[in-house]
Design an enzyme around this catalytic site. Structure first.
Site, mmCIF file in Angstrom:
data_model
loop_
_atom_site.group_PDB
_atom_site.id
_atom_site.type_symbol
_atom_site.label_atom_id
_atom_site.label_comp_id
_atom_site.label_asym_id
_atom_site.label_seq_id
_atom_site.Cartn_x
_atom_site.Cartn_y
_atom_site.Cartn_z
ATOM 1 C CB CYS A 137 -0.967 -0.007 1.180
ATOM 2 S SG CYS A 137 -0.231 -0.534 2.730
ATOM 3 C CG HIS A 251 -0.959 3.977 4.923
ATOM 4 N ND1 HIS A 251 -1.634 3.582 6.043
ATOM 5 C CD2 HIS A 251 -0.444 2.825 4.387
ATOM 6 C CE1 HIS A 251 -1.547 2.267 6.180
ATOM 7 N NE2 HIS A 251 -0.854 1.783 5.184
HETATM 8 N N1 LIG Z 1 -5.191 -3.653 4.994
HETATM 9 C C1 LIG Z 1 -4.546 -3.086 4.000
HETATM 10 O O1 LIG Z 1 -4.511 -1.868 3.865
HETATM 11 C C2 LIG Z 1 -3.829 -3.920 2.984
HETATM 12 C C3 LIG Z 1 -3.209 -3.261 1.931
HETATM 13 C C4 LIG Z 1 -2.556 -4.006 0.966
HETATM 14 C C5 LIG Z 1 -2.545 -5.372 1.080
HETATM 15 N N2 LIG Z 1 -3.140 -5.985 2.121
HETATM 16 C C6 LIG Z 1 -3.096 -7.441 2.193
HETATM 17 O O2 LIG Z 1 -4.419 -7.936 2.020
HETATM 18 C C7 LIG Z 1 -4.579 -9.113 2.802
HETATM 19 C C8 LIG Z 1 -5.776 -8.951 3.720
HETATM 20 O O3 LIG Z 1 -5.570 -7.849 4.572
HETATM 21 P P1 LIG Z 1 -6.732 -7.274 5.492
HETATM 22 O O4 LIG Z 1 -6.187 -6.032 6.031
HETATM 23 O O5 LIG Z 1 -8.025 -7.282 4.784
HETATM 24 O O6 LIG Z 1 -6.786 -8.385 6.663
HETATM 25 P P2 LIG Z 1 -8.002 -8.789 7.617
HETATM 26 O O7 LIG Z 1 -8.878 -7.648 7.881
HETATM 27 O O8 LIG Z 1 -7.362 -9.492 8.758
HETATM 28 O O9 LIG Z 1 -8.819 -9.856 6.744
HETATM 29 C C9 LIG Z 1 -8.304 -11.125 6.413
HETATM 30 C C10 LIG Z 1 -9.331 -11.876 5.605
HETATM 31 O O10 LIG Z 1 -8.744 -13.119 5.215
HETATM 32 C C11 LIG Z 1 -9.601 -14.182 5.638
HETATM 33 N N3 LIG Z 1 -8.765 -15.335 5.964
HETATM 34 C C12 LIG Z 1 -7.721 -15.384 6.805
HETATM 35 N N4 LIG Z 1 -7.198 -16.635 6.820
HETATM 36 C C13 LIG Z 1 -7.944 -17.366 5.966
HETATM 37 C C14 LIG Z 1 -7.907 -18.719 5.549
HETATM 38 N N5 LIG Z 1 -6.981 -19.577 6.003
HETATM 39 N N6 LIG Z 1 -8.836 -19.149 4.659
HETATM 40 C C15 LIG Z 1 -9.785 -18.283 4.190
HETATM 41 N N7 LIG Z 1 -9.859 -16.993 4.553
HETATM 42 C C16 LIG Z 1 -8.939 -16.543 5.432
HETATM 43 C C17 LIG Z 1 -10.331 -13.639 6.834
HETATM 44 O O11 LIG Z 1 -11.507 -14.365 7.002
HETATM 45 P P3 LIG Z 1 -12.136 -14.649 8.459
HETATM 46 O O12 LIG Z 1 -12.490 -13.319 8.994
HETATM 47 O O13 LIG Z 1 -13.281 -15.513 8.137
HETATM 48 O O14 LIG Z 1 -11.024 -15.328 9.207
HETATM 49 C C18 LIG Z 1 -10.609 -12.202 6.367
HETATM 50 O O15 LIG Z 1 -11.681 -12.213 5.473
HETATM 51 C C19 LIG Z 1 -3.260 -9.344 3.505
HETATM 52 O O16 LIG Z 1 -2.482 -10.225 2.731
HETATM 53 C C20 LIG Z 1 -2.632 -7.980 3.524
HETATM 54 O O17 LIG Z 1 -1.227 -8.034 3.582
HETATM 55 C C21 LIG Z 1 -3.800 -5.297 3.071
#
Ligand SMILES: NC(=O)c1ccc[n+]([C@@H]2O[C@H](COP(=O)([O-])OP(=O)(O)OC[C@H]3O[C@@H](n4cnc5c(N)ncnc54)[C@H](OP(=O)(O)O)[C@@H]3O)[C@@H](O)[C@H]2O)c1
Length: 347
Positions: A137, A251
């Site tokens: 990001c 950010h």
């Molecule tokens: N947040 C950001 O600004 C951002 C920016 C760029 C990239 N990312 C990337 O995007 C990804 C998600 O980030 P996030 O911030 O959205 O995280 P988050 O809020 O923690 O959400 C994670 C999601 O993944 C699901 N999940 C986790 N483990 C799983 C599994 N084993 N099988 C199926 N579903 C699973 C969770 O489902 P449950 O709730 O059902 O467990 C939830 O829907 C990460 O790889 C992160 O590095 C995030």
């Protein structure tokens, strides 16, 4: 059960899956698909526990548990469920015939996988191997306003400091910021569960592990490596300090750049005005510059405080300040924009 959004098959529409649909990024992907009228034939929402429902175009969609069979008949799979899930399931999705846009860091530095910001390097999508990586990001939010300058007058060095919101660490970190702030104001103890340090009224060096060799943490190394890959310029010198701040969403980044040739703030502003994905917010008289609160909910990256770097008498260096919604342009929106381009090139 997946929701059939359009009753009759239409060849212009696609079967779409979101892996990690319930997370901070997944929720925004769903909103972007709806807001941008993405050509969805059917939608499959995947996460770990089943049973939740989410709404898409006024229809309730039941969230399914992710399995190896989840990608049958899927054309486009948008992944945002962490690196280990992407490493395991993205190849399965590709083998099932889907094209994957992955928000995790799993494939970003793989030389065969394009790392794409549509405003910067859409050509990298040509000949993709089925997986396209969505960049870090901070790399996206810094890269979008730096690109028009770089194209005009190559940036050879970048010094940066990030001010990263809770949302960058996912939905649980956003709750931790809210809950710990309430507790602090009410004089209650709060045991942090997601981030390593007290978050309310505090800030700390980004929680990614520190590389003992360089002293940079994992987030900082990602931003530097990925910026060079996206810009297609492996020799850009770069140093960044990434800091987690108690902001809920969006950010901000302080940037100092050194160009190959002299450049004035006026020239830089002229390049930034009208650049794709950029909004100039540079009101010196009123001291009004990019802020995370203003950037939240916007697809554009705000840029301002464009000024000479007085430490460089050669006139080649500028300072600026940017703010961008990393759940949108830093993740969900960028991923959906990539998917839109893929569909356009297929049609
Ligand atoms: N947040 C950001 O600004 C951002 C920016 C760029 C990239 N990312 C990337 O995007 C990804 C998600 O980030 P996030 O911030 O959205 O995280 P988050 O809020 O923690 O959400 C994670 C999601 O993944 C699901 N999940 C986790 N483990 C799983 C599994 N084993 N099988 C199926 N579903 C699973 C969770 O489902 P449950 O709730 O059902 O467990 C939830 O829907 C990460 O790889 C992160 O590095 C995030």
């Amino acid at each position: 059960m997946n929701a059939v959004v359009q009753a009759r098959p239409n060849p212009a529409l696609r079967n779409v899956a979101i892996v990690g649909a319930t997370g901070a990024v997944g929720v925004e992907i769903l909103k972007c698909l709806e807001a941008r009228n993405f050509p969805v034939q059917s939608l499959r929402l995947l996460a770990s526990p089943a049973g939740k429902t989410m709404t898409f175009r006024n229809q309730l969609v039941t969230v399914e548990a992710l399995t190896r069979d989840s990608f049958r008949d899927i054309d486009v799979a948008l992944f945002s469920a962490g690196s280990s899930t992407s490493k395991e399931y993205a190849p399965i999705a590709v083998a099932a015939g889907a094209v994957v846009v992955d928000n995790s860091s799993a494939f970003r530095m793989d030389k065969d996988i394009p790392l794409v910001v549509p405003e910067i390097n859409p050509g990298a999508l040509d000949g993709h191997p089925g997986i396209i990586a969505n960049p870090n990001c901070v790399a996206i939010i810094a890269g979008v306003p730096l690109w028009p300058i770089h194209r005009h007058n190559r940036i050879r060095r970048i010094i940066a400091a990030s001010y990263q919101a809770a949302s960058g660490a996912g939905a649980a970190a956003m709750s931790e910021l809210r809950d710990s702030t309430h507790a602090y104001l009410e004089g209650r103890d709060y045991q942090n569960k997601v981030l390593p340090h007290p978050y309310a009224f505090n800030l700390f060096s980004h929680n990614a592990a520190v590389d003992p060799l360089t002293g940079y943490n994992g987030e900082e190394l990602k931003v530097m490596d990925e910026t060079r890959k996206i810009f297609g310029d492996p020799t850009i010198a770069m140093s960044i300090t990434c800091v987690r701040v108690p902001v809920l969403r969006a950010h901000a980044i302080a940037l100092t750049i050194e160009c190959e040739q002299p450049i004035t703030p006026a020239e830089a502003r002229a390049l930034l005005i009208g650049a794709e994905g950029v909004k100039l917010v540079d009101d010196q008289a009123n001291n009004y510059f990019p802020m995370p609160r203003d950037a939240s909910g916007q697809g554009d990256v705000l840029v301002g405080r464009v000024r000479k770097d007085l430490s460089d008498p050669s006139g080649r260096s500028l300072c600026m300040f940017v703010a961008g919604d990393q759940l949108l342009k830093g993740a969900a929106l960028n991923a959906v924009q990539i998917a839109e381009r893929l569909l356009r090139s297929r049609d």
